[in-house]
Structures are given as C-alpha cells and as structure tokens.
Design a protein around this motif. Structure first.
Motif, PDB file in Angstrom:
ATOM      1  N   ILE A 150       0.840  -1.196   0.000  1.00 18.96           N
ATOM      2  CA  ILE A 150       0.000   0.000   0.000  1.00 18.96           C
ATOM      3  C   ILE A 150       0.872   1.241   0.000  1.00 18.96           C
ATOM      4  O   ILE A 150       1.987   1.238   0.514  1.00 18.96           O
ATOM      5  N   LYS A 151       0.348   2.310  -0.588  1.00 19.94           N
ATOM      6  CA  LYS A 151       1.037   3.598  -0.632  1.00 19.94           C
ATOM      7  C   LYS A 151       0.102   4.671  -0.091  1.00 19.94           C
ATOM      8  O   LYS A 151      -1.089   4.673  -0.395  1.00 19.94           O
ATOM      9  N   TYR A 152       0.644   5.575   0.685  1.00 18.40           N
ATOM     10  CA  TYR A 152      -0.150   6.659   1.246  1.00 18.40           C
ATOM     11  C   TYR A 152       0.779   7.815   1.590  1.00 18.40           C
ATOM     12  O   TYR A 152       2.007   7.648   1.693  1.00 18.40           O
ATOM     13  N   ASN A 153       0.209   8.998   1.736  1.00 16.57           N
ATOM     14  CA  ASN A 153       0.977  10.188   2.099  1.00 16.57           C
ATOM     15  C   ASN A 153       0.950  10.365   3.616  1.00 16.57           C
ATOM     16  O   ASN A 153      -0.083  10.175   4.260  1.00 16.57           O
ATOM     17  N   ARG A 154       2.091  10.721   4.171  1.00 16.27           N
ATOM     18  CA  ARG A 154       2.178  10.961   5.602  1.00 16.27           C
ATOM     19  C   ARG A 154       3.173  12.085   5.877  1.00 16.27           C
ATOM     20  O   ARG A 154       4.037  12.389   5.050  1.00 16.27           O
ATOM     21  N   GLU A 155       3.028  12.702   7.052  1.00 21.67           N
ATOM     22  CA  GLU A 155       3.990  13.691   7.506  1.00 21.67           C
ATOM     23  C   GLU A 155       5.272  12.958   7.903  1.00 21.67           C
ATOM     24  O   GLU A 155       5.259  12.101   8.779  1.00 21.67           O
ATOM     25  N   ASP A 156       6.362  13.305   7.233  1.00 24.13           N
ATOM     26  CA  ASP A 156       7.633  12.661   7.495  1.00 24.13           C
ATOM     27  C   ASP A 156       8.659  13.706   7.897  1.00 24.13           C
ATOM     28  O   ASP A 156       8.442  14.909   7.719  1.00 24.13           O
ATOM     29  N   ASN A 157       9.760  13.260   8.462  1.00 21.85           N
ATOM     30  CA  ASN A 157      10.842  14.190   8.758  1.00 21.85           C
ATOM     31  C   ASN A 157      11.390  14.770   7.460  1.00 21.85           C
ATOM     32  O   ASN A 157      11.538  14.053   6.460  1.00 21.85           O
ATOM     33  N   CYS A 158      11.657  16.054   7.471  1.00 25.14           N
ATOM     34  CA  CYS A 158      12.181  16.723   6.284  1.00 25.14           C
ATOM     35  C   CYS A 158      13.489  16.048   5.853  1.00 25.14           C
ATOM     36  O   CYS A 158      14.397  15.846   6.658  1.00 25.14           O
ATOM     37  N   ALA A 252       5.363  11.335  11.463  1.00 28.67           N
ATOM     38  CA  ALA A 252       6.585  11.592  12.221  1.00 28.67           C
ATOM     39  C   ALA A 252       6.275  12.280  13.542  1.00 28.67           C
ATOM     40  O   ALA A 252       5.331  13.071  13.651  1.00 28.67           O
ATOM     41  N   GLY A 253       7.087  11.990  14.549  1.00 30.96           N
ATOM     42  CA  GLY A 253       6.930  12.631  15.842  1.00 30.96           C
ATOM     43  C   GLY A 253       7.554  14.020  15.854  1.00 30.96           C
ATOM     44  O   GLY A 253       8.121  14.485  14.854  1.00 30.96           O
ATOM     45  N   THR A 254       7.441  14.681  16.989  1.00 34.59           N
ATOM     46  CA  THR A 254       7.986  16.025  17.168  1.00 34.59           C
ATOM     47  C   THR A 254       9.184  15.970  18.116  1.00 34.59           C
ATOM     48  O   THR A 254       9.187  15.195  19.070  1.00 34.59           O
ATOM     49  N   ASN A 255      10.178  16.782  17.828  1.00 31.79           N
ATOM     50  CA  ASN A 255      11.380  16.860  18.669  1.00 31.79           C
ATOM     51  C   ASN A 255      12.065  15.504  18.831  1.00 31.79           C
ATOM     52  O   ASN A 255      12.515  15.129  19.912  1.00 31.79           O
ATOM     53  N   GLY A 256      12.095  14.759  17.744  1.00 30.32           N
ATOM     54  CA  GLY A 256      12.754  13.459  17.785  1.00 30.32           C
ATOM     55  C   GLY A 256      11.906  12.350  18.358  1.00 30.32           C
ATOM     56  O   GLY A 256      12.411  11.241  18.587  1.00 30.32           O
ATOM     57  N   GLY A 257      10.630  12.604  18.582  1.00 34.44           N
ATOM     58  CA  GLY A 257       9.738  11.571  19.099  1.00 34.44           C
ATOM     59  C   GLY A 257       9.483  10.490  18.065  1.00 34.44           C
ATOM     60  O   GLY A 257       9.719  10.682  16.866  1.00 34.44           O
ATOM     61  N   PRO A 258       8.973   9.334  18.488  1.00 34.27           N
ATOM     62  CA  PRO A 258       8.750   8.222  17.560  1.00 34.27           C
ATOM     63  C   PRO A 258       7.598   8.488  16.599  1.00 34.27           C
ATOM     64  O   PRO A 258       6.736   9.332  16.849  1.00 34.27           O
ATOM     65  N   PHE A 259       7.581   7.740  15.498  1.00 34.15           N
ATOM     66  CA  PHE A 259       6.480   7.815  14.551  1.00 34.15           C
ATOM     67  C   PHE A 259       5.213   7.249  15.200  1.00 34.15           C
ATOM     68  O   PHE A 259       5.273   6.383  16.083  1.00 34.15           O
ATOM     69  N   GLY A 260       4.073   7.742  14.732  1.00 33.73           N
ATOM     70  CA  GLY A 260       2.806   7.163  15.150  1.00 33.73           C
ATOM     71  C   GLY A 260       2.593   5.810  14.490  1.00 33.73           C
ATOM     72  O   GLY A 260       3.477   5.283  13.808  1.00 33.73           O
ATOM     73  N   ASP A 261       1.408   5.238  14.664  1.00 30.01           N
ATOM     74  CA  ASP A 261       1.106   3.912  14.121  1.00 30.01           C
ATOM     75  C   ASP A 261       0.119   4.024  12.961  1.00 30.01           C
ATOM     76  O   ASP A 261      -0.603   5.011  12.829  1.00 30.01           O
ATOM     77  N   LEU A 262       0.094   2.992  12.148  1.00 31.57           N
ATOM     78  CA  LEU A 262      -0.858   2.897  11.040  1.00 31.57           C
ATOM     79  C   LEU A 262      -1.840   1.783  11.357  1.00 31.57           C
ATOM     80  O   LEU A 262      -1.443   0.652  11.644  1.00 31.57           O
ATOM     81  N   TYR A 263      -3.130   2.109  11.327  1.00 30.72           N
ATOM     82  CA  TYR A 263      -4.174   1.115  11.536  1.00 30.72           C
ATOM     83  C   TYR A 263      -4.787   0.756  10.180  1.00 30.72           C
ATOM     84  O   TYR A 263      -5.372   1.594   9.513  1.00 30.72           O
TER      85      TYR A 263
END
Length: 379
Positions: A150-158, A252-263
């Motif tokens: 599957i392919k989807y758009n997500r907020e990622d680290n620059c 992507a997380g903030t301030n180096g935090g972990p990525f969220g999850d995909l359901y």
C-alpha cells in the motif's frame, strides 16, 4: 465563578470523588490542549479546565471553594492567605507547587515525558499522529490471506534538515525570553491580590526555540508530506471491519519523538455464491424431486475446491449438510470452520407429456388424488 462553575467546567457534580475529578480532568485536558487541538476557542477552554482542576484537585482548596467560591479557594478570605501563596502575601496563588498534584503524570501519558513542575516542556519528544488506511480484499483473499503493498501520504521528517527545521549547517537556539519553556509568567494586580498566570511565549510562539535560518524545504517546520510504501501481510480469516496495527508507520513525531502507528482496516467483498459467518461458510444448492426422493451423489463447490456430497433418499428441502473443515480459518484459534450445504427442492414449472404421465402414475401408485387445474381464458 460561583461555587458551581468549576464543577461544570470539568463536567462533574459537586459530590464527585477525587478520582472522578482527576479522570475528568485527564480527558478534557488532552481534548483541549493547544498542542493537540487547533480549533478556535480550544486554548481558552483549556485554561478554564486548568483553573478548575487546580482548585477541585486539592481537597483543601475544594473545601474553601465549596464554602466561599473562587475567592476563598485563592486565599481571598482571612485564614487562608498563605495557602499556595508567594512571599507571604495572602492573595497570590501561582500555578506551580502544591495543590496541582498529578499534573506531571497526566501530561507524561501523552507527551512522552515529565512536564517538569506542572509545565509542559515544548521541547520534549512527542509521538506522531496515528493514521488509518482501508484495504479492499476479495472473498478468497480474506479466506486464505494475502500480502498487499500500500502507498499513502504521511507527515515525514524533512529530508533536507532531518527534522530540525534549521538550514543544514545551522541549528535552533533556545528562546531567550522563556528559556526554552514555551511559556512566560505574567503577574497582574487584581482586587483579590496579585495573581500569576502563564501565557504562551510571544517570541517563540510556544516552541521554546528560535530558528534564525530556517530550512528552505520545510520552512522551519521540520516536516514534509511524502509518499510512504509498506507491505501488509493480511492474516487468513479476516473479516470486514477488523483492523491490524503497524507500529511506527504513522506520521513523524515532534522533537525526535517516535512515529505514530498505522491502523489498517479491512473491507471484504461479498462472494457470488457463498455466505460467511465467522469461520462458517454457507452454500445453497438446488436439487430436483428425483434427487431428493431417490438419493444422489452431487458435486459441491467450496472455497477449497469441489467435493462430493451424498444426498440420502427422502431428503427434505432445507436440509443442512455439514462439510467438516471446508470453511474459513479461525482467526482467533486453530483449525478451520465448516461449510454448510443447504439443499432447496426445485419444482419444475413446465412439464412435457411424458413427465406428466409419469407423475400421474406416481400419484396413482401413491393413492394420491390430484385435482388438475384447467387453463383459464387469459392463460
């Protein structure tokens, strides 16, 4: 506020226990926190929730509030001047220190770290948002399992600055006005005495850092929308509405935090010939009068291929035959379900002369008298 408004802000009644008040505060503070809720009025609502819990969360302040109202809870009446006060001045009650128990624990549950004396650290690592994706499956794919890409758009680290928000070769500086806390203390004189409140820092806008030379790709946000690809191993036996969690495949997380999850939520297409109920599969098979009366051996389709089924003589319409192990896999167990074959007797609509004579002879041999219908004028 009167001595009921604080209870209304938290959505509890005046007889609520301390646990009920704390539970209500946890829910509302997360719902309206400015970092999580960008809707208009959320920040103002959040401040009111904080104010209400500072009083109702402390048994002594709550008792004063119930008797004297907000002024009594903040030390505005004789005998309560030093409760949470500053420098011995009776009317000055800040938001740091005693009476605000549980604040750090509350925010650590969804910011990934301690709040530091009741204040949210804007530079603390925070996990990214979760995402949801729907995967469409055929009936057979859901039965046997399949691997989908599957392919989807997500907020990622620059990809340029690595998520720092600063131009490569530079870095963000700690805000000089708030010292990296993201908030500043404001003291004001009121009829009840001097009051201290916290406001979002107007220099760094609550981030706790200043980026003098922002990244040209993400413009200082440290994030960018990117197409992400992941392979999903769909387990055998899934059904519509069920979902699986892919850890770290969210935003992507903030301030180096972990990525969220995909359901990943599954949507299973209907079969043209089968019905399914969990691990059990149902199939309706038509048979004629001769097969039902004299018995027969027929070929029945299943999701695992065709099998032979013996129809005993004298089988009645609606009889259910069970084919062991020919159903769907048991997702939360072991083994396979069964397939149910329900036979339906089909009655011919038009008979030729030979068929009609044979049925007349059958009726005569059975001692059954049949009153034959004649065709009407319109027929």
């Amino acid at each position: 506020m009167n001595n009921e408004e604080y209870y209304k802000e938290l959505g509890v009644d005046k007889g609520a226990s301390q646990d009920e008040i704390k539970k209500a505060y946890r829910k509302l503070s997360k719902q309206y926190h400015p970092d999580l809720n960008k809707e208009a009025g959320a920040e103002e609502k959040y401040k009111k929730i904080q104010e209400a819990y500072e009083t109702l969360g402390d048994p002594e302040k709550r008792a004063n509030y119930d008797q004297y109202g907000a002024a009594g809870a903040n030390g505005g009446f004789g005998g309560f001047g030093d409760a949470g006060g500053f420098g011995g001045q009776g009317g000055f009650s800040g938001f740091s220190g005693g009476g605000f128990g549980g604040f750090e624990d509350i925010f650590s549950s969804f910011f990934g770290g301690g709040a530091g004396g009741g204040r949210v650290n804007p530079n603390a690592p925070r996990q990214g948002d979760d995402l949801q994706y729907r995967v469409n499956l055929t009936f057979e794919e859901a039965i046997f399992g399949v691997e989908k890409e599957i392919k989807y758009n997500r907020e990622d680290n620059c990809h340029t600055c690595g998520g720092s928000g600063a131009k490569p070769g530079t870095h963000a500086e700690t805000c000089s006005k708030c010292g990296g806390r993201g908030v500043i203390n404001v003291v004001a004189n009121t009829p009840l005495g001097r009051m201290q409140t916290q406001q979002t820092c107007d220099l760094c806008h609550g981030t706790g850092k200043i980026i003098s030379d922002p990244c040209q790709t993400c413009h200082g946000t440290g994030r960018e929308k990117r197409t992400h690809t992941v392979k999903v191993k769909v387990p055998a036996g899934v059904e519509t509405g069920q979902q699986m969690r892919l850890q770290g495949q969210g935003e992507a997380g903030t301030n180096g935090g972990p990525f969220g999850d995909l359901y990943v939520r599954f949507q299973v297409a209907a079969s043209k010939i089968f019905e399914r109920d969990g691990s059990e599969i149902y199939y309706e098979m038509p048979i004629n009068f001769i097969q039902a009366a004299m018995g027969d051996e027929v070929e029945v389709p299943t999701v695992h291929g065709k099998v032979k089924l013996k129809i005993p003589a004298g089988t009645q319409t609606g009889t259910n035959f069970r084919l062991k192990g020919k159903g769907a896999p048991k997702l939360r167990g072991s083994g396979m379900g069964d397939q149910h074959v329900v036979v339906n007797l089909e009655v011919p609509k038009n008979l030729n002369d030979a068929q009609r004579k044979a049925l007349d002879d059958f009726a005569l041999a059975s001692g059954v008298k049949v009153t034959k219908q004649k065709k009407g004028f319109f027929k």
